[in-house]
Design an enzyme around this catalytic site. Structure first.
Site, PDB file in Angstrom:
ATOM      1  N   ASP A  82       1.041  -1.472   0.193  1.00 13.68           N
ATOM      2  CA  ASP A  82      -0.429  -0.729  -0.230  1.00 13.68           C
ATOM      3  C   ASP A  82       0.749   1.528   0.258  1.00 13.68           C
ATOM      4  OD1 ASP A  82      -2.835   1.817   0.431  1.00 13.68           O
ATOM      5  OD2 ASP A  82      -1.538   2.056   2.213  1.00 13.68           O
ATOM      6  N   GLU A 129      -2.416  -5.575  -3.702  1.00 16.67           N
ATOM      7  CA  GLU A 129      -1.465  -4.523  -2.957  1.00 16.67           C
ATOM      8  C   GLU A 129      -0.380  -5.432  -2.640  1.00 16.67           C
ATOM      9  OE1 GLU A 129      -3.892  -0.425  -1.302  1.00 16.67           O
ATOM     10  OE2 GLU A 129      -3.595  -1.995  -0.523  1.00 16.67           O
TER      11      GLU A 129
END
Length: 238
Positions: free
Chosen positions: A58, A130
């Site tokens: 992320d 992610e």
């Protein structure tokens, strides 16, 4: 108990790494990125689930996407770039990109999660997307991770760019001309009317020296935008 990757799983991950264009030194990182917590809860082996890699990915995604947008759209304001980044990294977009990579078919899921449609659940796909970025970063470093993110976001960036900055006809005209032909684009002021407090400017846009559109506005910038819009309409519709 130590986790040992099966040859079948290794072959699957080698195939996936080829699809995403990243050759992993340590395939176990990619395996971890595609392992849902529900799987580790049911299994006795020591494989780690993907939540920590998701956390890392992320952060890498935010920096890589910011760097990509900053370089690709030099004329966009900070506010426009922020809106575009938000669209690029939202859950729906990341899940769509994960589907394009077919990450769902490589996910390790617990039986209940699998039977419940977890392989195509938006949250699972977003997290896996992610986590893969985090795995790429750990295995191959920042430059490879940045390049990977840029390749994944390229098509989506074009869509969000026109969605959030659809009024930027000058950039749209420039991109259209660059795609079709390499020609110069120039704007020239051809008229001013009205008192100082209520001016109207008229601008003409020339492509390869040929006048292609005119526009009028309260500022020179607005007049140029209108001229570009007229040129785009002429090019597309004759």
């Amino acid at each position: 108990m130590t986790y040992e990757m099966t040859e079948k799983r290794r072959a699957e991950l080698v195939r996936l790494s080829g699809q995403i264009g990243v050759s992993f030194h340590d395939l176990s990182l990619l395996d971890e990125a595609l392992t849902h917590p529900s799987y580790t809860n049911e299994k006795k082996d020591a494989i780690t689930h993907n939540e920590r890699l998701e956390f890392l990915g992320d952060a890498v995604l935010e920096l890589a996407s910011s760097t990509y947008l900053y370089a690709r759209f030099p004329d966009c304001t900070e506010g426009e770039l922020t809106k575009m980044r938000a669209s690029l990294v939202q859950s729906e977009t990341l899940a769509r990109l994960a589907r394009q990579l077919d990450l769902g078919s490589y996910l390790r899921l617990g039986r209940g999660e699998l039977l419940g449609g977890g392989a195509d659940r938006q949250n699972n796909l977003e997290n896996a997307f992610e986590a893969v970025i985090g795995a790429v970063y750990l295995d191959r470093g920042w430059e490879t991770a940045q390049d990977y993110v840029a390749r994944q976001l390229a098509s989506e960036a074009t869509l969000v760019r026109h969605s959030h900055v659809s009024h930027d006809y000058k950039t749209a005209l420039q991109e259209h001309i660059q795609q079709k032909r390499h020609a110069s684009i120039a704007y020239e002021l051809i008229g001013e009317t009205g008192p100082d407090h209520d001016k109207r400017f008229t601008t003409r846009v020339l492509i390869a020296g040929q006048a292609m559109g005119e526009g009028t506005g309260r500022s020179k910038k607005e007049a140029e935008q209108q001229a570009a819009a007229a040129a785009l309409h002429r090019i597309k519709h004759g």
